[in-house]
Design a protein around this motif. Sequence first.
Motif, PDB file in Angstrom:
ATOM      1  N   ASN A 158       0.710  -1.299   0.080  1.00  9.48           N
ATOM      2  CA  ASN A 158       0.105  -0.313   0.121  1.00  9.48           C
ATOM      3  C   ASN A 158       0.932   1.134   0.061  1.00  9.48           C
ATOM      4  O   ASN A 158       0.338   2.255  -0.837  1.00  9.48           O
ATOM      5  CB  ASN A 158      -0.902  -0.108   1.382  1.00  9.48           C
ATOM      6  CG  ASN A 158      -2.098  -1.075   0.976  1.00  9.48           C
ATOM      7  OD1 ASN A 158      -2.526  -1.375  -0.125  1.00  9.48           O
ATOM      8  ND2 ASN A 158      -2.485  -1.616   2.355  1.00  9.48           N
ATOM      9  N   ARG A 159       2.013   1.115   0.767  1.00  7.82           N
ATOM     10  CA  ARG A 159       2.912   2.187   0.727  1.00  7.82           C
ATOM     11  C   ARG A 159       3.540   2.778  -0.807  1.00  7.82           C
ATOM     12  O   ARG A 159       3.451   3.776  -0.912  1.00  7.82           O
ATOM     13  CB  ARG A 159       3.945   2.080   1.743  1.00  7.82           C
ATOM     14  CG  ARG A 159       3.756   2.948   2.960  1.00  7.82           C
ATOM     15  CD  ARG A 159       4.757   2.733   3.885  1.00  7.82           C
ATOM     16  NE  ARG A 159       4.049   2.701   5.259  1.00  7.82           N
ATOM     17  CZ  ARG A 159       4.491   2.165   6.337  1.00  7.82           C
ATOM     18  NH1 ARG A 159       5.896   1.963   6.440  1.00  7.82           N
ATOM     19  NH2 ARG A 159       3.843   2.409   7.612  1.00  7.82           N
ATOM     20  N   GLU A 160       4.062   1.584  -1.343  1.00  2.00           N
ATOM     21  CA  GLU A 160       4.380   1.772  -2.573  1.00  2.00           C
ATOM     22  C   GLU A 160       3.552   2.348  -3.510  1.00  2.00           C
ATOM     23  O   GLU A 160       3.734   3.142  -4.269  1.00  2.00           O
ATOM     24  CB  GLU A 160       4.964   0.464  -3.345  1.00  2.00           C
ATOM     25  CG  GLU A 160       6.374   0.148  -2.887  1.00  2.00           C
ATOM     26  CD  GLU A 160       6.687  -1.434  -3.186  1.00  2.00           C
ATOM     27  OE1 GLU A 160       6.014  -1.917  -4.036  1.00  2.00           O
ATOM     28  OE2 GLU A 160       7.521  -1.941  -2.379  1.00  2.00           O
ATOM     29  N   ASN A 161       2.264   2.025  -3.405  1.00  2.00           N
ATOM     30  CA  ASN A 161       1.220   2.269  -4.284  1.00  2.00           C
ATOM     31  C   ASN A 161       0.907   3.789  -4.041  1.00  2.00           C
ATOM     32  O   ASN A 161       0.358   4.656  -4.845  1.00  2.00           O
ATOM     33  CB  ASN A 161      -0.164   1.581  -3.990  1.00  2.00           C
ATOM     34  CG  ASN A 161      -0.247   0.446  -4.827  1.00  2.00           C
ATOM     35  OD1 ASN A 161       0.697   0.144  -5.463  1.00  2.00           O
ATOM     36  ND2 ASN A 161      -1.398  -0.282  -4.922  1.00  2.00           N
ATOM     37  N   GLU A 162       1.042   4.306  -2.886  1.00  2.00           N
ATOM     38  CA  GLU A 162       0.620   5.686  -2.354  1.00  2.00           C
ATOM     39  C   GLU A 162       1.825   6.494  -2.956  1.00  2.00           C
ATOM     40  O   GLU A 162       1.432   7.600  -3.540  1.00  2.00           O
ATOM     41  CB  GLU A 162       0.866   5.832  -0.996  1.00  2.00           C
ATOM     42  CG  GLU A 162      -0.658   5.651  -0.176  1.00  2.00           C
ATOM     43  CD  GLU A 162      -0.245   5.591   1.533  1.00  2.00           C
ATOM     44  OE1 GLU A 162       0.507   6.174   1.763  1.00  2.00           O
ATOM     45  OE2 GLU A 162      -1.095   4.934   1.983  1.00  2.00           O
ATOM     46  N   ILE A 163       3.090   6.171  -2.626  1.00  2.00           N
ATOM     47  CA  ILE A 163       4.077   6.760  -3.676  1.00  2.00           C
ATOM     48  C   ILE A 163       3.990   6.797  -5.357  1.00  2.00           C
ATOM     49  O   ILE A 163       4.035   7.935  -5.613  1.00  2.00           O
ATOM     50  CB  ILE A 163       5.433   6.124  -3.209  1.00  2.00           C
ATOM     51  CG1 ILE A 163       5.731   6.234  -1.887  1.00  2.00           C
ATOM     52  CG2 ILE A 163       6.507   6.588  -4.016  1.00  2.00           C
ATOM     53  CD1 ILE A 163       6.944   5.035  -1.438  1.00  2.00           C
ATOM     54  N   LEU A 164       3.549   5.938  -5.698  1.00  2.00           N
ATOM     55  CA  LEU A 164       3.276   5.716  -7.326  1.00  2.00           C
ATOM     56  C   LEU A 164       2.185   6.709  -7.652  1.00  2.00           C
ATOM     57  O   LEU A 164       2.180   7.574  -8.491  1.00  2.00           O
ATOM     58  CB  LEU A 164       2.858   4.441  -7.478  1.00  2.00           C
ATOM     59  CG  LEU A 164       4.063   3.466  -8.157  1.00  2.00           C
ATOM     60  CD1 LEU A 164       3.444   2.074  -8.355  1.00  2.00           C
ATOM     61  CD2 LEU A 164       4.942   4.087  -9.154  1.00  2.00           C
ATOM     62  N   PHE A 165       1.229   6.500  -6.778  1.00  2.00           N
ATOM     63  CA  PHE A 165      -0.130   7.629  -6.729  1.00  2.00           C
ATOM     64  C   PHE A 165       0.374   9.010  -6.742  1.00  2.00           C
ATOM     65  O   PHE A 165      -0.134   9.821  -7.714  1.00  2.00           O
ATOM     66  CB  PHE A 165      -1.104   6.974  -5.689  1.00  2.00           C
ATOM     67  CG  PHE A 165      -2.409   7.859  -6.146  1.00  2.00           C
ATOM     68  CD1 PHE A 165      -3.033   7.359  -7.380  1.00  2.00           C
ATOM     69  CD2 PHE A 165      -2.982   8.698  -5.374  1.00  2.00           C
ATOM     70  CE1 PHE A 165      -4.376   8.002  -7.601  1.00  2.00           C
ATOM     71  CE2 PHE A 165      -4.247   9.347  -5.510  1.00  2.00           C
ATOM     72  CZ  PHE A 165      -4.907   8.927  -6.743  1.00  2.00           C
ATOM     73  N   SER A 166       1.303   9.362  -5.933  1.00  2.00           N
ATOM     74  CA  SER A 166       1.576  10.673  -5.822  1.00  2.00           C
ATOM     75  C   SER A 166       2.580  11.379  -6.689  1.00  2.00           C
ATOM     76  O   SER A 166       2.277  12.435  -7.237  1.00  2.00           O
ATOM     77  CB  SER A 166       2.285  10.694  -4.198  1.00  2.00           C
ATOM     78  OG  SER A 166       3.351  10.222  -4.328  1.00  2.00           O
ATOM     79  N   PHE A 167       3.436  10.354  -7.334  1.00  2.00           N
ATOM     80  CA  PHE A 167       4.304  10.689  -8.688  1.00  2.00           C
ATOM     81  C   PHE A 167       3.260  11.068  -9.717  1.00  2.00           C
ATOM     82  O   PHE A 167       3.403  11.819 -10.441  1.00  2.00           O
ATOM     83  CB  PHE A 167       4.736   9.491  -8.916  1.00  2.00           C
ATOM     84  CG  PHE A 167       6.368   9.628  -8.440  1.00  2.00           C
ATOM     85  CD1 PHE A 167       7.216  10.574  -8.322  1.00  2.00           C
ATOM     86  CD2 PHE A 167       6.904   8.283  -7.684  1.00  2.00           C
ATOM     87  CE1 PHE A 167       8.321  10.648  -7.502  1.00  2.00           C
ATOM     88  CE2 PHE A 167       8.181   8.222  -7.074  1.00  2.00           C
ATOM     89  CZ  PHE A 167       8.730   9.468  -7.130  1.00  2.00           C
ATOM     90  N   LYS A 188       0.182  12.030  -9.535  1.00  2.00           N
ATOM     91  CA  LYS A 188      -0.273  13.305  -9.249  1.00  2.00           C
ATOM     92  C   LYS A 188       0.623  14.577  -9.961  1.00  2.00           C
ATOM     93  O   LYS A 188      -0.030  15.339 -10.394  1.00  2.00           O
ATOM     94  CB  LYS A 188      -0.770  13.494  -8.005  1.00  2.00           C
ATOM     95  CG  LYS A 188      -2.259  13.270  -7.743  1.00  2.00           C
ATOM     96  CD  LYS A 188      -2.249  13.430  -6.229  1.00  2.00           C
ATOM     97  CE  LYS A 188      -3.934  13.360  -5.732  1.00  2.00           C
ATOM     98  NZ  LYS A 188      -3.983  13.261  -4.334  1.00  2.00           N
ATOM     99  N   ASP A 189       1.863  14.249  -9.369  1.00  2.00           N
ATOM    100  CA  ASP A 189       2.723  15.307  -9.623  1.00  2.00           C
ATOM    101  C   ASP A 189       3.110  15.532 -11.219  1.00  2.00           C
ATOM    102  O   ASP A 189       3.153  16.665 -11.528  1.00  2.00           O
ATOM    103  CB  ASP A 189       4.312  14.793  -9.070  1.00  2.00           C
ATOM    104  CG  ASP A 189       4.196  14.960  -7.691  1.00  2.00           C
ATOM    105  OD1 ASP A 189       3.166  15.578  -6.920  1.00  2.00           O
ATOM    106  OD2 ASP A 189       5.184  14.518  -6.863  1.00  2.00           O
ATOM    107  N   LYS A 190       2.793  14.451 -11.823  1.00  2.00           N
ATOM    108  CA  LYS A 190       3.126  14.467 -13.314  1.00  2.00           C
ATOM    109  C   LYS A 190       1.998  15.367 -13.907  1.00  2.00           C
ATOM    110  O   LYS A 190       2.318  16.109 -14.717  1.00  2.00           O
ATOM    111  CB  LYS A 190       3.040  13.032 -14.123  1.00  2.00           C
ATOM    112  CG  LYS A 190       4.523  12.436 -14.198  1.00  2.00           C
ATOM    113  CD  LYS A 190       4.240  11.219 -14.623  1.00  2.00           C
ATOM    114  CE  LYS A 190       5.529  10.154 -14.475  1.00  2.00           C
ATOM    115  NZ  LYS A 190       5.327   8.870 -14.889  1.00  2.00           N
ATOM    116  N   LYS A 191       0.820  15.220 -13.574  1.00  2.00           N
ATOM    117  CA  LYS A 191      -0.456  15.923 -13.871  1.00  2.00           C
ATOM    118  C   LYS A 191      -0.083  17.371 -13.630  1.00  2.00           C
ATOM    119  O   LYS A 191      -0.595  18.123 -14.542  1.00  2.00           O
ATOM    120  CB  LYS A 191      -1.602  15.439 -13.626  1.00  2.00           C
ATOM    121  CG  LYS A 191      -2.070  14.374 -14.174  1.00  2.00           C
ATOM    122  CD  LYS A 191      -3.112  13.450 -13.604  1.00  2.00           C
ATOM    123  CE  LYS A 191      -3.302  12.069 -14.135  1.00  2.00           C
ATOM    124  NZ  LYS A 191      -4.424  11.307 -13.467  1.00  2.00           N
TER     125      LYS A 191
END
Lengths: 230, 67
Positions: free
Chosen positions: A216-225, A227-230
């Motif tokens: 879940n942590r990895e997913n959160e990090i991926l998710f935030s990345f 978001k940043d791209k957008k």
Amino acid sequence: MRSWWWKILAGILICYTVIGGLLLPVPRLDILNETIRNLYFHVPMWFTMIFLFAGAFIYSIKYLSSGDLQDDIYAVQLTNTGIFFSILGMLTGMEWAQYTWGEAWSNDPKQLGTALCMLIYFAYSILRNGIKDDEKKAKISAVYNIFAFAMMIPLIFILPRMVDSLHPGNGGNPAFKKYDLDSNMRIVFYPAVIGWVLIGSWIASLKIRAGLVSFNRENEILFSFEKDKK
Amino acid sequence: MKAKLTFATIALLLITTTVLHAQTEMADTMRSNGKIYVVVAVLATIFAGIFAYLVYLDRKITKAEKK
């Protein structure tokens, strides 16, 4: 805190097994002597292994139908814990065999079948670690796990029973239940099996939960990345 | 009271089995001088340690899950 009752029950059952298993009377048999008490400790390892592998089998099927990587974590950690218990079972069995059958490894059909089964599951871990892509890794190892479980059944339950084996209950040897596993032994053996299956499930559940946390942590990090791209 | 009763039952069972089947060699002398309880205590301690460690891990993971 999750429900603790079954963990406490597991502790009580194993404590009872250790105390009762060493102190309660057992049948007096030549060659086996006191080592018959190993039945309370060696056999539950295999029961636990089978239980955990069955769980891994179910979660592998579940993964294939759902495609949810969390099911894959369940399957992997159940398999890993099962492998751990199979190693314990193999070592305790060899120790016992050394003093009752004369040698640790006598190419007994059940020993061979179990060794093959263990190799199949070792290959599972190696196969997994060889694949980098997560989805592919999960899918291939799920398929492999299903076949591994399907191979385990004949290797452990069917083939050793069709030939002569030193193990009780196989070939010409009588099963413990006939007269060896008398009522005195049952009152320790059954709680031992239940206790160790619960302990195995507990260890597996800890590994699964740890795996889910990092997933879940990895997913959160991926998710935030993303978001940043957008 | 209950512990005494259980102990007496176990002792009685052990004595009867000893008397009934003395022919197969078992660890009867080990039991007669009572030292087997030391082994039982050691094993119980080891298991208690493992159990405590599992509880510790369980709590740690529960904490990590809550974060």
